[in-house]
Write an enzyme that holds these catalytic residues in place. Structure first.
Site, PDB file in Angstrom:
ATOM      1  CG  ASP A 154      -2.007   1.004   1.073  1.00  0.00           C
ATOM      2  OD1 ASP A 154      -2.231   1.336  -0.066  1.00  0.00           O
ATOM      3  OD2 ASP A 154      -2.607   1.403   2.250  1.00  0.00           O
ATOM      4  CG  ASN A 172       1.712   1.571  -5.342  1.00  0.00           C
ATOM      5  OD1 ASN A 172       2.719   1.339  -4.594  1.00  0.00           O
ATOM      6  ND2 ASN A 172       1.487   0.926  -6.074  1.00  0.00           N
ATOM      7  N   GLY A 173      -0.475   5.387  -4.273  1.00  0.00           N
ATOM      8  CA  GLY A 173      -1.088   6.805  -4.739  1.00  0.00           C
ATOM      9  C   GLY A 173      -0.310   8.032  -3.877  1.00  0.00           C
ATOM     10  NE  ARG A 210      -4.747   6.895  -6.893  1.00  0.00           N
ATOM     11  CZ  ARG A 210      -4.581   6.551  -5.380  1.00  0.00           C
ATOM     12  NH1 ARG A 210      -4.203   7.528  -4.490  1.00  0.00           N
ATOM     13  NH2 ARG A 210      -4.714   5.224  -5.383  1.00  0.00           N
ATOM     14  CG  ASN A 270      -7.793  -2.028  -4.790  1.00  0.00           C
ATOM     15  OD1 ASN A 270      -7.166  -2.833  -4.771  1.00  0.00           O
ATOM     16  ND2 ASN A 270      -8.192  -1.153  -3.983  1.00  0.00           N
ATOM     17  CD1 TRP A 271     -13.264  -5.703  -8.758  1.00  0.00           C
ATOM     18  CD2 TRP A 271     -12.714  -4.616 -10.815  1.00  0.00           C
ATOM     19  NE1 TRP A 271     -12.768  -6.710  -9.679  1.00  0.00           N
ATOM     20  CE2 TRP A 271     -12.320  -6.220 -10.922  1.00  0.00           C
ATOM     21  CE3 TRP A 271     -12.485  -3.965 -12.150  1.00  0.00           C
ATOM     22  CZ2 TRP A 271     -11.808  -6.772 -11.930  1.00  0.00           C
ATOM     23  CZ3 TRP A 271     -12.001  -4.595 -12.993  1.00  0.00           C
ATOM     24  CH2 TRP A 271     -11.475  -5.903 -13.266  1.00  0.00           C
ATOM     25  NE  ARG A 300      -2.732  -1.249   4.668  1.00  0.00           N
ATOM     26  CZ  ARG A 300      -3.798  -1.405   4.081  1.00  0.00           C
ATOM     27  NH1 ARG A 300      -4.618  -2.377   4.606  1.00  0.00           N
ATOM     28  NH2 ARG A 300      -4.295  -0.540   3.255  1.00  0.00           N
TER      29      ARG A 300
HETATM   30  C1  IPE Z   1      -5.314  -2.836   0.120  1.00  0.00           C
HETATM   31  O1  IPE Z   1      -5.018  -1.289  -0.157  1.00  0.00           O
HETATM   32  C2  IPE Z   1      -5.372  -3.384  -1.409  1.00  0.00           C
HETATM   33  C3  IPE Z   1      -3.983  -3.553  -2.090  1.00  0.00           C
HETATM   34  C4  IPE Z   1      -2.732  -3.181  -1.332  1.00  0.00           C
HETATM   35  C5  IPE Z   1      -3.822  -4.173  -3.325  1.00  0.00           C
HETATM   36  P1  IPE Z   1      -6.259  -0.237  -0.243  1.00  0.00           P
HETATM   37  O2  IPE Z   1      -5.586   1.250  -0.280  1.00  0.00           O
HETATM   38  O3  IPE Z   1      -7.398  -0.568  -1.418  1.00  0.00           O
HETATM   39  O4  IPE Z   1      -6.931  -0.316   0.931  1.00  0.00           O
HETATM   40  P2  IPE Z   1      -7.863   0.587   1.966  1.00  0.00           P
HETATM   41  O5  IPE Z   1      -8.753   1.314   1.027  1.00  0.00           O
HETATM   42  O6  IPE Z   1      -7.027   1.651   2.417  1.00  0.00           O
HETATM   43  O7  IPE Z   1      -8.326  -0.106   3.207  1.00  0.00           O
HETATM   44  C1  IPE Z   2      -1.568   0.318  -3.360  1.00  0.00           C
HETATM   45  O1  IPE Z   2      -1.431   1.639  -3.595  1.00  0.00           O
HETATM   46  C2  IPE Z   2      -1.757  -0.417  -4.741  1.00  0.00           C
HETATM   47  C3  IPE Z   2      -3.288  -0.675  -4.958  1.00  0.00           C
HETATM   48  C4  IPE Z   2      -4.255  -0.627  -3.889  1.00  0.00           C
HETATM   49  C5  IPE Z   2      -3.514  -1.432  -6.314  1.00  0.00           C
HETATM   50  P1  IPE Z   2      -2.705   2.757  -3.273  1.00  0.00           P
HETATM   51  O2  IPE Z   2      -3.090   2.945  -4.606  1.00  0.00           O
HETATM   52  O3  IPE Z   2      -3.820   2.228  -2.642  1.00  0.00           O
HETATM   53  O4  IPE Z   2      -1.990   3.955  -2.819  1.00  0.00           O
HETATM   54  P2  IPE Z   2      -2.605   4.719  -1.582  1.00  0.00           P
HETATM   55  O5  IPE Z   2      -2.986   4.151  -0.358  1.00  0.00           O
HETATM   56  O6  IPE Z   2      -3.776   5.414  -2.432  1.00  0.00           O
HETATM   57  O7  IPE Z   2      -1.444   5.648  -1.241  1.00  0.00           O
HETATM   58 MG    MG Z   3      -4.155   2.417  -0.399  1.00  0.00          MG
END
Ligand code: IPE
Ligand code: IPE
Ligand code: MG
Length: 234
Positions: free
Chosen positions: A8, A10-11, A21, A56-57, A173
């Site tokens: 978690d 990346n964004g 992102r 995530n969809w 995590r």
């Molecule tokens: C969990 O991260 C899913 C993955 C890392 C693939 P999310 O960013 O989707 O989770 P939440 O929304 O913070 O719970």
């Molecule tokens: C994890 O990073 C990747 C996926 C869930 C696919 P995020 O995209 O959730 O990144 P944040 O949590 O928004 O920083």
């Molecule tokens: Mg995330």
């Protein structure tokens, strides 16, 4: 030893640098290579990476499309790296909502690495632990019996798990959040939890080593009482 990683952050990593992102996801894919290499070097038996949650969809379509395009390229590139290191790949999660071209890439890399006997690398895509649990319950209800082994087999089938993996020993995590986000709820029953502030694109062997170091100092009791060293039975 089985390690799971919720990759978690990346964004947020990208946003902090003024980038879109998707740039964070691209950098995150590089961190996946580093994590896999580092885990294999540390003789981990099973590594399960959470790449795309069923939830995530709900993200913008463009982000979802970018993630799946990256994932397909990643699988193609990772296959030869895995063959060189004898790492077996298994993509777990639902498959009924995946694009046929991606499905083909998944089947190809699983087939190509099926004889590898080093680390098992499981990548969770369109994964929902609750979905797997519900599917297993449905299956068991039809079978008419409730047996732990059959239940686990039904969950594995729902997840397209090629081989049954042991429960998680260590869950890592990145990204600073302290939650499971529907990842391996059953398999985490006695997992040690390790949360790091490191955003996923910054993840490397040093972060993994720090997690392993802390894990080695944890006292896993599994509900039992720890006897002091040298104490006999009363
Ligand atoms: C969990 O991260 C899913 C993955 C890392 C693939 P999310 O960013 O989707 O989770 P939440 O929304 O913070 O719970
Ligand atoms: C994890 O990073 C990747 C996926 C869930 C696919 P995020 O995209 O959730 O990144 P944040 O949590 O928004 O920083
Ligand atoms: Mg995330």
């Amino acid at each position: 030893m089985h390690i799971g990683i919720i990759m978690d952050g990346n964004g947020r990593w990208a946003t902090r640098q003024g980038l879109p992102r998707t740039a964070g996801h691209r950098e995150g894919a590089k961190a996946v290579y580093r994590a896999v290499e580092a885990a294999a070097r540390s003789h981990i038996d099973v590594l399960t990476l959470y790449a795309f949650a069923a939830a995530n969809w709900e993200r913008p379509r463009s982000e979802v499309a970018a993630l799946f395009a990256l994932f397909r390229r990643y699988l193609q590139a990772q296959t030869s790296r895995c063959l060189a290191r004898s790492i077996r790949i298994n993509v777990i999660g639902r498959r009924d909502r995946l694009d046929p071209e991606l499905l083909e890439a998944i089947e190809h890399c699983e087939w190509a690495t099926s004889r590898c006997d080093g680390m098992l690398l499981r990548i969770a895509v369109d994964y929902s632990s609750q979905h797997a649990l519900i599917s297993a319950c449905r299956h068991i209800a039809h079978a008419g019996s409730l047996d732990r082994a059959a239940f686990i087999a039904a969950m594995d089938a729902a997840n397209h798990a090629a081989a049954s993996a042991p429960e998680l020993d260590l869950l890592i995590r990145s990204g600073g959040e302290k939650r499971l986000s529907d990842f391996m709820l059953w398999e985490c029953a006695y997992a040690e939890l390790y949360f790091t502030e490191c955003m996923w694109p910054d993840f490397d062997a040093t972060v993994l080593q720090a997690a392993l170091q802390e894990f080695s100092n944890r006292n896993r009791r599994f509900g039992r009482v720890q006897e002091p060293a040298g104490a006999g039975h009363a």
